[in-house]
Design a protein around this motif. Structure first.
Motif, mmCIF file in Angstrom:
data_model
loop_
_atom_site.group_PDB
_atom_site.id
_atom_site.type_symbol
_atom_site.label_atom_id
_atom_site.label_comp_id
_atom_site.label_asym_id
_atom_site.label_seq_id
_atom_site.Cartn_x
_atom_site.Cartn_y
_atom_site.Cartn_z
ATOM 1 N N CYS A 26 -26.458 0.881 12.832
ATOM 2 C CA CYS A 26 -26.816 2.212 13.332
ATOM 3 C C CYS A 26 -26.331 2.428 14.760
ATOM 4 N N GLN A 33 -22.864 7.485 7.868
ATOM 5 C CA GLN A 33 -23.733 7.766 9.004
ATOM 6 C C GLN A 33 -25.062 8.377 8.576
ATOM 7 N N SER A 91 -29.453 8.054 9.790
ATOM 8 C CA SER A 91 -29.960 9.240 10.473
ATOM 9 C C SER A 91 -31.478 9.259 10.576
ATOM 10 N N ILE A 123 -15.319 12.878 17.407
ATOM 11 C CA ILE A 123 -14.964 12.152 16.185
ATOM 12 C C ILE A 123 -13.986 12.965 15.345
ATOM 13 N N VAL A 141 -16.227 8.522 6.968
ATOM 14 C CA VAL A 141 -16.702 8.717 8.341
ATOM 15 C C VAL A 141 -18.112 9.305 8.389
ATOM 16 N N THR A 191 -23.073 4.266 15.212
ATOM 17 C CA THR A 191 -22.951 5.626 14.672
ATOM 18 C C THR A 191 -23.626 6.623 15.615
ATOM 19 N N TYR A 234 -27.016 8.437 14.720
ATOM 20 C CA TYR A 234 -28.290 7.728 14.849
ATOM 21 C C TYR A 234 -28.989 8.102 16.151
#
Length: 338
Positions: free
Chosen positions: A285, A265, A269, A240, A261, A288, A291
């Motif tokens: 989720c 997220q 988590s 990423i 970004v 991402t 996750y």
């Protein structure tokens, strides 16, 4: 002084990323906070066994109630059926068995306590005895959220390290000169990803070992599995970081991507149970990578699960790494000068 102010305002006006950071990013984060931390209208699911009808009827005002004819094995039943609490009664009192300490369990517990208060001073109600299947040692809140902190902290620093390094490579024209040679874009991305990924993997190992053996964080499962998940998260963060850096012209612009970004997220988590997020936003989720890593860490560290129970999340992390690799290869095409 006025000329300096005018120059700065002019630079910001012409910098779309800075304008986006000032105007769009805070609104995005506040909107997410509103939806995720606001009233979710989440209704808990509670299974009851051998409870009087009056209590069950009142409880149905606050929760979805499942009436059982026999008491099941608590752990398996709660995990397999998505039930927040199992409620049953014996001579010692009314037992409330929950899976783990989180906001879903708190909602179920509140529904039961509200029902109990509503029926007072009815003598039929007895003492509430609360227990958790996965109970962290000494009620240490850091232990109960350790998988979130480990995942987020590692992901954040790896993202910054890799992204800044990629930008520096481009700023110094190292990347451009490399792309002028016959070396393929896939080799370039593969080399950078593997190089920074290995450094990040070392960081992940150090973080886990420090957390477990120095900070004495509780790990119910395998430390080796935690290390594997953290390494996969590190490679995801590197990928990423590489992707974002391709669209950033300097280190400042790289930092500007953090609110867009990384911060969103964090909400996926595990800090907030996914299925309590309203309007179906919890389904985001799956888009991402953080996750998959944090969900796997939770099952290992809190629930003591093994590889066979967490392999879907490991596969999800691996899939993200593969997809991001090919996206980076395609995105790098803009710098090919041949």
């Amino acid at each position: 002084m006025l000329s300096i102010v005018k120059r700065i305002l002019g630079q910001i006006k012409n910098d779309k990323r800075s304008m986006g950071l000032l105007l769009f990013a805070p609104l995005l984060v506040l909107t997410l906070l509103y939806f995720i931390l606001g009233d979710s209208n989440y209704v808990p699911q509670i299974a009851v066994y051998d409870m009087n009808e009056k209590f069950v009827t009142e409880l149905e005002q606050n929760a979805h109630v499942v009436e059982l004819n026999e008491k099941p094995e608590t752990k398996e039943y709660l995990e397999e059926n998505g039930i927040e609490a199992l409620l049953w009664k014996d001579t010692t009192g009314t037992h409330i068995e929950l899976l783990e300490q989180n906001s879903k369990s708190a909602t179920a517990l509140k529904a039961i306590q509200d029902t109990n208060k509503a029926l007072q001073p009815a003598p039929a109600q007895s003492e509430l005895l609360i227990s958790y299947v996965y109970e962290t040692a000494d009620d240490n809140q850091l232990d109960s959220l350790s998988y979130v902190f480990l995942g987020v902290i590692s992901f954040f620093f790896v993202f910054i390290l890799s992204g800044m390094s990629f930008v520096r490579e481009r700023f110094g024209q190292t990347l451009e000169r490399m792309l002028m040679t016959p070396i393929s874009r896939m080799d370039v991305i593969g080399g950078y990803t593997l190089g920074y990924g290995l450094l990040s993997a070392i960081q992940s190992v150090v973080i886990i070992l420090f957390a477990v053996y120095v900070l004495q964080l509780s790990v119910a499962g395998s430390v080796s599995l935690c290390i594997l998940v953290m390494i996969l998260m590190a490679f995801s963060a590197v990928s990423i970081g590489a992707l974002v850096s391709i669209f950033a012209n300097n280190e400042l612009q790289m930092v500007q991507f953090i609110p867009v970004v990384l911060i969103p997220q964090i909400f996926f988590s595990g800090l907030i149970p996914i299925d309590t997020i309203p309007f179906g936003l919890g389904n985001l989720c799956y888009l991402t990578p953080i996750y998959y890593g944090c969900a796997a860490l939770e099952k290992i560290m809190i629930q003591g699960k093994g590889f066979m129970e967490i392999w879907p999340w490991i596969a999800g992390s691996a899939a993200f790494i593969g997809v991001l690799f090919f996206v980076n290869v395609l995105a790098l095409k803009k710098y090919r000068r041949l």
